[in-house]
Every structure is written in C-alpha cells, then in structure tokens.
Design a protein around this motif. Sequence first.
Motif, PDB file in Angstrom:
ATOM      1  N   UNK A 193       0.828  -1.206   0.000  1.00  0.00           N
ATOM      2  CA  UNK A 193       0.000   0.000   0.000  1.00  0.00           C
ATOM      3  C   UNK A 193       0.866   1.262   0.000  1.00  0.00           C
ATOM      4  N   UNK A 194       1.988   1.232   0.728  1.00  0.00           N
ATOM      5  CA  UNK A 194       2.904   2.378   0.698  1.00  0.00           C
ATOM      6  C   UNK A 194       3.506   2.564  -0.686  1.00  0.00           C
ATOM      7  N   UNK A 195       3.910   1.453  -1.301  1.00  0.00           N
ATOM      8  CA  UNK A 195       4.512   1.524  -2.632  1.00  0.00           C
ATOM      9  C   UNK A 195       3.521   2.108  -3.631  1.00  0.00           C
ATOM     10  N   UNK A 196       2.293   1.643  -3.604  1.00  0.00           N
ATOM     11  CA  UNK A 196       1.278   2.157  -4.528  1.00  0.00           C
ATOM     12  C   UNK A 196       1.034   3.649  -4.302  1.00  0.00           C
ATOM     13  N   UNK A 197       0.925   4.046  -3.047  1.00  0.00           N
ATOM     14  CA  UNK A 197       0.722   5.466  -2.746  1.00  0.00           C
ATOM     15  C   UNK A 197       1.886   6.310  -3.260  1.00  0.00           C
ATOM     16  N   UNK A 198       3.113   5.796  -3.056  1.00  0.00           N
ATOM     17  CA  UNK A 198       4.296   6.536  -3.497  1.00  0.00           C
ATOM     18  C   UNK A 198       4.374   6.604  -5.010  1.00  0.00           C
ATOM     19  N   UNK A 199       3.998   5.536  -5.690  1.00  0.00           N
ATOM     20  CA  UNK A 199       3.979   5.559  -7.148  1.00  0.00           C
ATOM     21  C   UNK A 199       2.985   6.604  -7.650  1.00  0.00           C
ATOM     22  N   UNK A 200       1.788   6.607  -7.071  1.00  0.00           N
ATOM     23  CA  UNK A 200       0.747   7.523  -7.548  1.00  0.00           C
ATOM     24  C   UNK A 200       1.167   8.977  -7.370  1.00  0.00           C
ATOM     25  N   UNK A 201       1.873   9.259  -6.279  1.00  0.00           N
ATOM     26  CA  UNK A 201       2.261  10.638  -5.978  1.00  0.00           C
ATOM     27  C   UNK A 201       3.639  10.998  -6.510  1.00  0.00           C
ATOM     28  N   UNK A 202       4.327  10.058  -7.151  1.00  0.00           N
ATOM     29  CA  UNK A 202       5.714  10.262  -7.527  1.00  0.00           C
ATOM     30  C   UNK A 202       5.906  10.797  -8.930  1.00  0.00           C
ATOM     31  N   UNK A 203       7.160  10.668  -9.371  1.00  0.00           N
ATOM     32  CA  UNK A 203       7.512  11.130 -10.711  1.00  0.00           C
ATOM     33  C   UNK A 203       6.777  10.322 -11.775  1.00  0.00           C
ATOM     34  N   UNK A 204       6.819  10.810 -13.008  1.00  0.00           N
ATOM     35  CA  UNK A 204       6.076  10.185 -14.098  1.00  0.00           C
ATOM     36  C   UNK A 204       6.445   8.721 -14.272  1.00  0.00           C
ATOM     37  N   UNK A 205       7.732   8.390 -14.137  1.00  0.00           N
ATOM     38  CA  UNK A 205       8.162   7.004 -14.316  1.00  0.00           C
ATOM     39  C   UNK A 205       7.526   6.079 -13.299  1.00  0.00           C
ATOM     40  N   UNK A 206       7.248   6.600 -12.080  1.00  0.00           N
ATOM     41  CA  UNK A 206       6.617   5.779 -11.053  1.00  0.00           C
ATOM     42  C   UNK A 206       5.096   5.841 -11.149  1.00  0.00           C
ATOM     43  N   UNK A 207       4.570   6.976 -11.558  1.00  0.00           N
ATOM     44  CA  UNK A 207       3.119   7.098 -11.726  1.00  0.00           C
ATOM     45  C   UNK A 207       2.614   6.113 -12.767  1.00  0.00           C
ATOM     46  N   UNK A 208       3.454   5.810 -13.756  1.00  0.00           N
ATOM     47  CA  UNK A 208       3.091   4.816 -14.768  1.00  0.00           C
ATOM     48  C   UNK A 208       2.913   3.440 -14.135  1.00  0.00           C
ATOM     49  N   UNK A 209       3.701   3.124 -13.108  1.00  0.00           N
ATOM     50  CA  UNK A 209       3.559   1.845 -12.405  1.00  0.00           C
ATOM     51  C   UNK A 209       2.215   1.783 -11.668  1.00  0.00           C
ATOM     52  N   UNK A 210       1.848   2.890 -11.045  1.00  0.00           N
ATOM     53  CA  UNK A 210       0.548   2.956 -10.375  1.00  0.00           C
ATOM     54  C   UNK A 210      -0.578   2.686 -11.361  1.00  0.00           C
ATOM     55  N   UNK A 211      -0.521   3.299 -12.527  1.00  0.00           N
ATOM     56  CA  UNK A 211      -1.588   3.106 -13.511  1.00  0.00           C
ATOM     57  C   UNK A 211      -1.635   1.666 -14.006  1.00  0.00           C
ATOM     58  N   UNK A 212      -0.467   1.030 -14.130  1.00  0.00           N
ATOM     59  CA  UNK A 212      -0.451  -0.381 -14.541  1.00  0.00           C
ATOM     60  C   UNK A 212      -1.213  -1.236 -13.530  1.00  0.00           C
ATOM     61  N   UNK A 213      -1.016  -0.984 -12.246  1.00  0.00           N
ATOM     62  CA  UNK A 213      -1.698  -1.777 -11.217  1.00  0.00           C
ATOM     63  C   UNK A 213      -3.177  -1.437 -11.172  1.00  0.00           C
ATOM     64  N   UNK A 214      -3.485  -0.138 -11.142  1.00  0.00           N
ATOM     65  CA  UNK A 214      -4.888   0.257 -11.045  1.00  0.00           C
ATOM     66  C   UNK A 214      -5.690  -0.231 -12.259  1.00  0.00           C
ATOM     67  N   UNK A 215      -5.168  -0.011 -13.468  1.00  0.00           N
ATOM     68  CA  UNK A 215      -5.863  -0.451 -14.677  1.00  0.00           C
ATOM     69  C   UNK A 215      -5.897  -1.965 -14.770  1.00  0.00           C
ATOM     70  N   UNK A 216      -4.830  -2.619 -14.285  1.00  0.00           N
ATOM     71  CA  UNK A 216      -4.801  -4.078 -14.300  1.00  0.00           C
ATOM     72  C   UNK A 216      -5.870  -4.682 -13.412  1.00  0.00           C
ATOM     73  N   UNK A 217      -6.104  -4.080 -12.257  1.00  0.00           N
ATOM     74  CA  UNK A 217      -7.175  -4.579 -11.385  1.00  0.00           C
ATOM     75  C   UNK A 217      -8.535  -4.455 -12.064  1.00  0.00           C
TER      76      UNK A 217
END
Length: 375
Positions: A193-217
């Motif tokens: 949950x911390x990793x996901x929160x940090x990805x969503x609030x982070x730089x573009x390279x990490x925000x892309x990881x958040x979208x992969x998880x959110x869209x994947x779900x």
Amino acid sequence: MGFTLEVENYRALRKVRWSPSGVCAITGPNGSGKTTLLSVIEFLRHFLQRGNQAAVEFSGGTASIRNQHAGITDAIRFTLLQQNCFWMVQAYLTPPSLEISEGVWLDQQQLANRDIFSSTASVLERKLIISGDSVFSHAMSLLPTEQREALKGLHELASNFRLYQNLQSGTLRTVGSPSTADLYLHTDGRNAFSVLRNWKAGRKEHEERWRFVRDGLEECFPELFEDIEFLSAGQTVTVRFFFKGLQEPIDAYSAPHGLLITLLHLCAIASTPDGGAAAIDEPENGLHPYAIRTLMDLARARASAKDLTLLLATHSPVVLNTFNTEPERVYIMEPGHDVLPIALSEHSNPEWLAHFSLGDLYSDQTFGAQRRPPK
C-alpha cells in the motif's frame, strides 16, 4: 533481457542450465526443486548485497544447503551469465560456515576474483581485504568506468531480482503497510500500500507503475473493481476499494482475497526494473480463471514493453494453457534427467503438443508427473 543460470549441487538442484527470457512457466511435481530454482538468484542477491552470512541465512542455514547426492568435497557452484560477462560463485561447506570463492569475467578476461579460504581478493591488479563480502560488489566501485558499464546489466540483474512467495495478504488486510518511501515491493508484499501510494504521488516514471496496477485490477475484475483510495494513520498506510454498484467504499479488511492477491502480483510485476527479472511462486492461488488469464496477458504485455524476464512456478492448468502456442517457454523440473529444467518443446514434439491443451497434458501427467509410470 534474458540470462543464463548454471547451478550445481545446491539443495534440490543437482545440475541446472537454464536460459529463460520473457514470461516463462516452471512446473513439475512437488519436491522437484521449482521454488529452489527460482530462489537461486535471490541467494546470489543476498550474497552480493549483504555478504556470505546473509546468503546462508536466506537458504535456511548450512544443514541442507548442499545437494544430498553431491560428494562431501563437491562444490556448490553458481554461474550467472548475460551477454559477454559472467559471475561465478563457488561455495564449499565447512560446517557451520560456507567458504566462498568468486570470479567476474568480461569478454573472457577475469576482472575480479577471490580464492577459497582467503580474505584477500583482487580487482584487476589491485589487492584488497574482504571478509564475507562479495568481490563483485567491490569491483563495481573499483573498476574503470568502461568495464563497470559493461558489467552493469549483470550486476543490476542480480541486485534487483526478487522472488515473491508467501505474500502477506492477511497482514495487509488487518494491519496495512508501514508508511515508508519505498518504491519497490518487498518479497513478502507487506509494503504494497505504501509503494502504490508513493507511485501515484511520484515522478512520471513511477506514476506509470501505479496506472499499470490500477488499470490491471479493473481488467482482472471488470464487474467489480472501480478505484482505490489511500488512507494514512500514524505510521500506517491502508486503502479503501470502490466497487461498481456500491455507494460506499470497502476497506481492505473486507476486500476479496483474490483482489488483494492480484494487487500484489501486479505490484511485483510493476516493481521489476526495465531489463530486469522477477519470480512469482504459484501466482494462480486464490484467483478465478478469468483473472489468471488476464493477469498473464498483462504480464506478457509488460514483459514485452519493458524487456522483462518473469518466472512463474505453477501447477495451474489455466496458467499452462496460456502457453499453448509457446511450449518453449514452459520448463519442466522432471526427475530422472541429468540437467534441469527441460523446455517442454524439447521434452515433447511441438507439432504433437499443438493438438492439445498444455494444462490437460499436465493434469494427465504426460509431463511433470507427480507419479511416474512403472518401467
């Protein structure tokens, strides 16, 4: 980017030569060494980053670290190769410790080495004193820039590899994640949950990881999942899920088990650096067949886009059926062979395999049998 792994005399593995790339399945009977095979690079990561003792502790101590069919003086040997460089580690069991020799080569030139039973190592012509540390880790700060760059891919492969097993979905459900600045999923998944929160609030390279998880779900659970909301309380991060058709969000404690497991698998895949590798032990557990197939599609798409090697130990006919057109990416840990694992396309004629579903053949014990027929 693919790699080649060679192993001798480590736990259940007598002799291994394996060159996986892309998304690969490893299957076979219980006790054949599937998880041990996936754990080898994790063992090397612990040695590389934290030294000899950490690797031994990761492996459960010295009592069962050597293959029972190996001779008492036989070395435990690991070789990791990528392109024109390789790293060899040889371990000798001297209870209660493990003595290690090590070498690093580039274009057939040995750049660094340490002899067995010695605290002295060399990087090119430079001598240095190390105890239980890896000479490879020292070499990456002492070699000339050009050679460090040439070895960088191999070093990052080993240092970033993760084996995801025994994922702590129950801890996430009841406690949440500790609030950290982590950007990569731990091997037990408790910081998800911390990793996901940090990805969503982070730089573009990490925000892309958040979208992969959110869209994947949303793709895995199209009639259920809608979104995630993060909540913080003191040093803890948890989430609430928005489900389609419900007016109020659902907290993590009440979320479906399969949804949490899928979230962890997607985080594991998204955490893998470009060009890197990761392994997941039995990703099918707790998942509906539709979610399994969709998860496999997402894994393949990301592996292709990011040049990943994703290794999946599985007993699932559903997972294996997703490899019907790629039997060369299914590897069998089948006792009775001198060198493991065996690519299914080498075990059986691919033209014959094309007439069947691989999951059905596995269920019928045509390959990877738990009980072999009498001779």
